[in-house]
Write a protein that holds these residues in place. Structure first.
Motif, short mmCIF file in Angstrom:
data_model
loop_
_atom_site.label_atom_id
_atom_site.label_comp_id
_atom_site.label_asym_id
_atom_site.label_seq_id
_atom_site.Cartn_x
_atom_site.Cartn_y
_atom_site.Cartn_z
N LEU A 1 0.83 -1.20 0.00
CA LEU A 1 0.00 0.00 0.00
C LEU A 1 0.86 1.26 0.00
O LEU A 1 0.59 2.21 -0.75
N ILE A 2 1.90 1.28 0.83
CA ILE A 2 2.78 2.44 0.89
C ILE A 2 3.40 2.73 -0.47
O ILE A 2 3.56 3.89 -0.87
N ASN A 3 3.72 1.67 -1.20
CA ASN A 3 4.36 1.83 -2.51
C ASN A 3 3.37 1.98 -3.66
O ASN A 3 3.77 2.10 -4.82
N GLY A 4 2.07 1.97 -3.35
CA GLY A 4 1.06 2.23 -4.37
C GLY A 4 0.89 1.11 -5.38
O GLY A 4 0.51 1.35 -6.53
N GLU A 5 1.14 -0.14 -4.98
CA GLU A 5 0.97 -1.27 -5.88
C GLU A 5 -0.51 -1.52 -6.16
O GLU A 5 -1.37 -1.17 -5.35
N ASP A 6 -0.79 -2.15 -7.30
CA ASP A 6 -2.19 -2.36 -7.67
C ASP A 6 -2.66 -3.81 -7.58
O ASP A 6 -3.80 -4.12 -7.91
N TYR A 7 -1.79 -4.72 -7.15
CA TYR A 7 -2.24 -6.09 -6.91
C TYR A 7 -1.31 -6.78 -5.92
O TYR A 7 -0.16 -6.37 -5.72
N THR A 8 -1.83 -7.82 -5.30
CA THR A 8 -1.04 -8.69 -4.44
C THR A 8 -1.49 -10.12 -4.68
O THR A 8 -2.20 -10.41 -5.66
N ALA A 9 -1.10 -11.03 -3.80
CA ALA A 9 -1.53 -12.43 -3.91
C ALA A 9 -1.44 -13.06 -2.54
O ALA A 9 -0.73 -12.57 -1.64
N VAL A 10 -2.18 -14.14 -2.35
CA VAL A 10 -2.03 -14.97 -1.15
C VAL A 10 -1.39 -16.28 -1.58
O VAL A 10 -1.67 -16.80 -2.66
N ASN A 11 -0.51 -16.80 -0.74
CA ASN A 11 0.28 -17.97 -1.11
C ASN A 11 0.41 -18.95 0.04
O ASN A 11 0.57 -18.56 1.19
N LEU A 12 0.37 -20.24 -0.32
CA LEU A 12 0.77 -21.31 0.58
C LEU A 12 2.02 -21.92 -0.05
O LEU A 12 2.00 -22.33 -1.21
N PHE A 13 3.12 -21.94 0.70
CA PHE A 13 4.40 -22.31 0.10
C PHE A 13 5.26 -23.10 1.08
O PHE A 13 5.02 -23.09 2.29
N PHE A 14 6.28 -23.77 0.54
CA PHE A 14 7.20 -24.54 1.36
C PHE A 14 8.11 -23.61 2.15
O PHE A 14 8.66 -22.64 1.61
N LEU A 15 8.29 -23.92 3.43
CA LEU A 15 9.23 -23.18 4.27
C LEU A 15 10.65 -23.63 3.94
O LEU A 15 10.94 -24.83 3.91
N GLU A 16 11.52 -22.66 3.69
CA GLU A 16 12.92 -22.93 3.40
C GLU A 16 13.78 -22.09 4.34
O GLU A 16 13.27 -21.26 5.09
N GLN A 17 15.09 -22.27 4.26
CA GLN A 17 15.99 -21.53 5.13
C GLN A 17 16.00 -20.05 4.78
O GLN A 17 16.13 -19.18 5.64
N GLU A 18 15.87 -19.72 3.48
CA GLU A 18 15.79 -18.33 3.06
C GLU A 18 14.34 -17.85 3.18
O GLU A 18 13.40 -18.61 2.95
N VAL A 19 14.17 -16.57 3.48
CA VAL A 19 12.84 -16.05 3.77
C VAL A 19 11.94 -16.08 2.54
O VAL A 19 12.30 -15.58 1.47
N ASP A 20 10.78 -16.72 2.68
CA ASP A 20 9.67 -16.68 1.70
C ASP A 20 10.08 -17.11 0.29
O ASP A 20 9.51 -16.63 -0.69
#
Length: 307
Positions: free
Chosen positions: A122-141
């Motif tokens: 929102l702060i950056n004024g983006e016009d879309y996002t997404a929701v995700n279910l993903f595998f947890l790894e050592q690196e973030v997201d």
């Protein structure tokens, strides 16, 4: 299938509620308490729900305590799942899931990996996002994505309406995905690390309004941080004011421009404040005592300057 959940905030509580209603076999829940500056808390509801469903739980467990609890579980753990939990889950814990360790993230992955993605979007004024279910790894997201759905960000959205849209969509996604998890019959797609972007953690002090910024940037900051978040703020007569809501305003061609100067007080609507370009009409504010005011009832002079 046996599930161990790591949960925090409203998202974690709602996922615990949903999975309990769907009769998934949750054998342990690690609950994270909200930070002191957060205005809404859900850890008590999560604990109550665990007690009502006879689910073992721990509050604010350290990694050592988590491992001790997992070691005491006599059955196999097929899934470890993280919802709204803000600590990194250690590889030793992730490896305890015999099928998968999965997490949630509300951003257009691989973009906006990291902290507070909806606020930053929102702060950056983006016009879309997404929701995700993903595998947890050592690196973030950065893990492979099991399920995802895109969501439009409207100009009128603030952090509350956007989160509600994301939560509702993610609940639908989870209801659709749970049967395939139960049958161990799901696929996942890899993220592109070359397209990845990252966000840093935010603190309440990051919300100070720079009146030399554009009206659009200030509008985005306010809607991205509004209550129950700490809020975008300014100072009036050396007292902190949190801006709850505002709108962009075209004041005409001001060639004598002082950013932060109040130029109009509109009864029943708010006060108009000059920005680096155009202006912002501040509608509601919270004073340092926590009281909500219509801005024009608190700021009454066109000689006032917000700092």
């Amino acid at each position: 299938m046996n599930y161990v959940l790591f949960i925090g905030s409203k998202l974690g509580y709602k996922m615990l509620e949903l999975m309990s209603e769907k009769n998934t076999h949750i054998i342990y829940v690690f609950v994270e308490k909200e930070h002191e500056h957060e205005n809404e808390t859900f850890y008590r509801q999560a604990i109550k729900l665990c007690e009502e469903n006879n689910i073992n739980f721990r509050l604010n467990a350290s990694n050592k305590e988590v491992i001790e609890c997992l070691n005491a579980i006599p059955t196999n753990i097929e899934y470890i799942m993280s919802f709204g939990y803000r600590k990194m889950i250690s590889p030793e814990v992730v490896d305890r899931a015999s099928i998968a360790a999965l997490g949630s993230h509300f951003s257009p992955l691989p973009r906006y990996r990291g902290f507070a993605p909806l606020n930053w979007l929102l702060i950056n004024g983006e016009d879309y996002t997404a929701v995700n279910l993903f595998f947890l790894e050592q690196e973030v997201d950065n893990g492979d994505i099991v399920a995802s759905k895109e969501i439009e960000i409207a100009y009128c959205d603030n952090i509350n309406s956007l989160f509600d849209k994301c939560l509702s969509t993610f609940e639908e996604l989870m209801i659709k995905t749970l049967p395939s998890l139960e049958n161990n019959n799901f696929t996942a797609s890899k993220q592109s690390n070359e397209e990845a972007s990252y966000t840093c953690a935010r603190s309440p002090e990051d919300g100070k309004i720079n009146w030399a910024s554009s009206s659009y940037d200030i509008y985005n900051l306010v809607r991205g941080l509004t209550y129950p978040y700490p809020g975008a703020y300014t100072y009036f007569e050396n007292k902190k004011l949190i801006v709850v809501s505002c709108e962009e305003y075209n004041p005409g061609n001001y060639v004598g421009r002082v950013p932060g100067r109040v130029i109009k007080v509109i009864k029943g609507r708010g006060v108009v404040v000059l920005c680096g370009d155009k202006a912002i009409c501040i509608k509601k504010v919270i004073d340092q005592d926590g009281k909500v005011h219509r801005a024009n009832n608190l700021i009454t002079s066109v000689r006032a300057t917000l700092r």
